[in-house]
Scaffold this motif. Sequence first.
Motif, PDB file in Angstrom:
ATOM      1  N   MET A   1      59.302  38.922  41.643  1.00 52.23           N
ATOM      2  CA  MET A   1      57.915  38.894  42.089  1.00 52.23           C
ATOM      3  C   MET A   1      56.959  39.009  40.918  1.00 52.23           C
ATOM      4  N   SER A   2      55.719  38.569  41.157  1.00 53.96           N
ATOM      5  CA  SER A   2      54.655  38.699  40.170  1.00 53.96           C
ATOM      6  C   SER A   2      53.324  38.869  40.894  1.00 53.96           C
ATOM      7  N   GLY A   3      52.286  39.192  40.135  1.00 51.96           N
ATOM      8  CA  GLY A   3      50.941  39.278  40.707  1.00 51.96           C
ATOM      9  C   GLY A   3      50.836  40.275  41.850  1.00 51.96           C
ATOM     10  N   ASN A   4      50.455  39.768  43.029  1.00 55.83           N
ATOM     11  CA  ASN A   4      50.294  40.610  44.222  1.00 55.83           C
ATOM     12  C   ASN A   4      51.405  40.387  45.241  1.00 55.83           C
ATOM     13  N   ASP A   5      52.565  39.935  44.770  1.00 54.87           N
ATOM     14  CA  ASP A   5      53.672  39.652  45.692  1.00 54.87           C
ATOM     15  C   ASP A   5      54.202  40.902  46.387  1.00 54.87           C
ATOM     16  N   LEU A   6      54.091  42.069  45.734  1.00 55.24           N
ATOM     17  CA  LEU A   6      54.632  43.307  46.297  1.00 55.24           C
ATOM     18  C   LEU A   6      53.515  44.047  47.020  1.00 55.24           C
ATOM     19  N   PRO A   7      53.527  44.069  48.369  1.00 51.21           N
ATOM     20  CA  PRO A   7      52.435  44.690  49.127  1.00 51.21           C
ATOM     21  C   PRO A   7      52.172  46.134  48.677  1.00 51.21           C
ATOM     22  N   GLY A   8      50.893  46.459  48.551  1.00 49.55           N
ATOM     23  CA  GLY A   8      50.492  47.804  48.159  1.00 49.55           C
ATOM     24  C   GLY A   8      50.384  48.004  46.660  1.00 49.55           C
TER      25      GLY A   8
ATOM     26  N   THR B   1      50.114  46.181  42.517  1.00 44.06           N
ATOM     27  CA  THR B   1      49.814  45.044  41.649  1.00 44.06           C
ATOM     28  C   THR B   1      50.827  45.051  40.508  1.00 44.06           C
ATOM     29  N   ILE B   2      51.388  43.907  40.218  1.00 44.74           N
ATOM     30  CA  ILE B   2      52.379  43.769  39.147  1.00 44.74           C
ATOM     31  C   ILE B   2      51.649  43.390  37.861  1.00 44.74           C
ATOM     32  N   GLY B   3      52.081  43.949  36.736  1.00 39.21           N
ATOM     33  CA  GLY B   3      51.427  43.710  35.455  1.00 39.21           C
ATOM     34  C   GLY B   3      51.235  42.233  35.166  1.00 39.21           C
ATOM     35  N   ALA B   4      50.121  41.913  34.540  1.00 44.36           N
ATOM     36  CA  ALA B   4      49.753  40.521  34.276  1.00 44.36           C
ATOM     37  C   ALA B   4      50.808  39.809  33.435  1.00 44.36           C
ATOM     38  N   ASP B   5      51.111  38.596  33.844  1.00 47.46           N
ATOM     39  CA  ASP B   5      52.034  37.712  33.116  1.00 47.46           C
ATOM     40  C   ASP B   5      53.437  38.283  32.978  1.00 47.46           C
ATOM     41  N   THR B   6      53.826  39.132  33.913  1.00 50.68           N
ATOM     42  CA  THR B   6      55.180  39.705  33.914  1.00 50.68           C
ATOM     43  C   THR B   6      55.747  39.643  35.327  1.00 50.68           C
ATOM     44  N   THR B   7      57.018  39.977  35.458  1.00 51.87           N
ATOM     45  CA  THR B   7      57.669  39.978  36.766  1.00 51.87           C
ATOM     46  C   THR B   7      58.502  41.243  36.946  1.00 51.87           C
ATOM     47  N   ILE B   8      58.754  41.555  38.217  1.00 51.75           N
ATOM     48  CA  ILE B   8      59.676  42.631  38.589  1.00 51.75           C
ATOM     49  C   ILE B   8      60.705  42.048  39.564  1.00 51.75           C
ATOM     50  N   ASP B   9      61.790  42.763  39.780  1.00 46.67           N
ATOM     51  CA  ASP B   9      62.765  42.360  40.796  1.00 46.67           C
ATOM     52  C   ASP B   9      62.711  43.345  41.949  1.00 46.67           C
ATOM     53  N   HIS B  10      62.455  42.832  43.132  1.00 41.75           N
ATOM     54  CA  HIS B  10      62.428  43.634  44.356  1.00 41.75           C
ATOM     55  C   HIS B  10      63.832  43.582  44.946  1.00 41.75           C
ATOM     56  N   ILE B  11      64.497  44.743  44.979  1.00 41.81           N
ATOM     57  CA  ILE B  11      65.933  44.788  45.256  1.00 41.81           C
ATOM     58  C   ILE B  11      66.229  45.079  46.723  1.00 41.81           C
ATOM     59  N   GLY B  12      67.089  44.249  47.305  1.00 38.81           N
ATOM     60  CA  GLY B  12      67.586  44.483  48.659  1.00 38.81           C
ATOM     61  C   GLY B  12      68.936  45.158  48.621  1.00 38.81           C
ATOM     62  N   ASN B  13      70.008  44.371  48.869  1.00 40.87           N
ATOM     63  CA  ASN B  13      71.353  44.952  48.905  1.00 40.87           C
ATOM     64  C   ASN B  13      72.148  44.632  47.634  1.00 40.87           C
ATOM     65  N   TYR B  14      71.422  44.375  46.543  1.00 42.57           N
ATOM     66  CA  TYR B  14      72.112  43.998  45.306  1.00 42.57           C
ATOM     67  C   TYR B  14      72.926  45.152  44.737  1.00 42.57           C
ATOM     68  N   TRP B  15      72.423  46.380  44.893  1.00 42.90           N
ATOM     69  CA  TRP B  15      73.173  47.558  44.439  1.00 42.90           C
ATOM     70  C   TRP B  15      72.979  48.718  45.401  1.00 42.90           C
ATOM     71  N   GLN B  16      73.618  49.829  45.081  1.00 46.62           N
ATOM     72  CA  GLN B  16      73.590  51.011  45.951  1.00 46.62           C
ATOM     73  C   GLN B  16      72.148  51.422  46.246  1.00 46.62           C
ATOM     74  N   ALA B  17      71.860  51.635  47.529  1.00 51.13           N
ATOM     75  CA  ALA B  17      70.516  52.035  47.933  1.00 51.13           C
ATOM     76  C   ALA B  17      70.209  53.448  47.439  1.00 51.13           C
ATOM     77  N   PRO B  18      68.945  53.775  47.235  1.00 55.00           N
ATOM     78  CA  PRO B  18      68.568  55.139  46.852  1.00 55.00           C
ATOM     79  C   PRO B  18      68.896  56.121  47.968  1.00 55.00           C
ATOM     80  N   PRO B  19      69.027  57.409  47.662  1.00 56.07           N
ATOM     81  CA  PRO B  19      69.408  58.405  48.679  1.00 56.07           C
ATOM     82  C   PRO B  19      68.567  58.394  49.945  1.00 56.07           C
ATOM     83  N   PRO B  20      67.235  58.203  49.866  1.00 52.43           N
ATOM     84  CA  PRO B  20      66.484  58.167  51.127  1.00 52.43           C
ATOM     85  C   PRO B  20      66.622  56.852  51.875  1.00 52.43           C
ATOM     86  N   GLY B  21      67.397  55.915  51.308  1.00 58.77           N
ATOM     87  CA  GLY B  21      67.518  54.596  51.919  1.00 58.77           C
ATOM     88  C   GLY B  21      66.396  53.687  51.439  1.00 58.77           C
ATOM     89  N   GLY B  22      66.330  52.527  52.018  1.00 55.77           N
ATOM     90  CA  GLY B  22      65.269  51.604  51.659  1.00 55.77           C
ATOM     91  C   GLY B  22      65.612  50.748  50.455  1.00 55.77           C
TER      92      GLY B  22
END
Length: 212
Positions: free
Chosen positions: A43-50, A52-73
């Motif tokens: 994702m980039s820009g405003n792709d992640l609701p709530g 803002t992602i840093g300008a001209d950069t990207t993040i990875d929004h993780i689903g089931n790629y690896w072990q979920a955090p303890p609270p889930g999600g």
Amino acid sequence: MTKISAMSLAALSLTTSAALAGNITIANGDFSTPTETGTFTTMSGNDLPGWTIGADTTIDHIGNYWQAPPPGGQSVDLDGSYTASSIFQDIYVPVAGTVTVNFWLAGNPDGGDPSKSLAVWFSEEVDQFSFSTSGHDKNSMGWTYETATFIAPSAATYTLAFRSQDDPQSAFGPVIAGVTANASGSVPDAGLTAVLLGAAVTGLGALRRKIA
């Protein structure tokens, strides 16, 4: 005696305060929106609701790629497609005092330097964190619960940011999940102050009648 009591009550009313604590609203703090139907989405820009992602950069929004955090999600890898990045949002702090930001921290175990570095920013304040992926993999992420503490000089809106401190060309970054926050401080106790001021006025009125 009446005069002293009235003045004391008035002075006390000006210094009376009440402790206040409460949760701070973090929009999409568990990164549950949108729901990932696969492994992850870059994702980039405003792709992640709530957030803002840093300008001209990207993040990875993780689903089931690896072990979920303890609270889930879901979670966020702050290094996307070979760009170390950041996410931020404005939050309202209802009271001057201490702001505590809690979150779960891990690191992308797929490659890069095993040491992942993260900065948490609150307005102009910053707290630094690190995580080593040594001994961890996608099935055992080694999630740790972290706390960053800041000072809010007044009730106001502040910017909260999470920033990767990895090499700018990294694709394997610090991973965060389950962001929450709360505030604790003090505010004038309007109810008690009103009572004390009323008592002070009554006492002064009685004193004036006595003198007259």
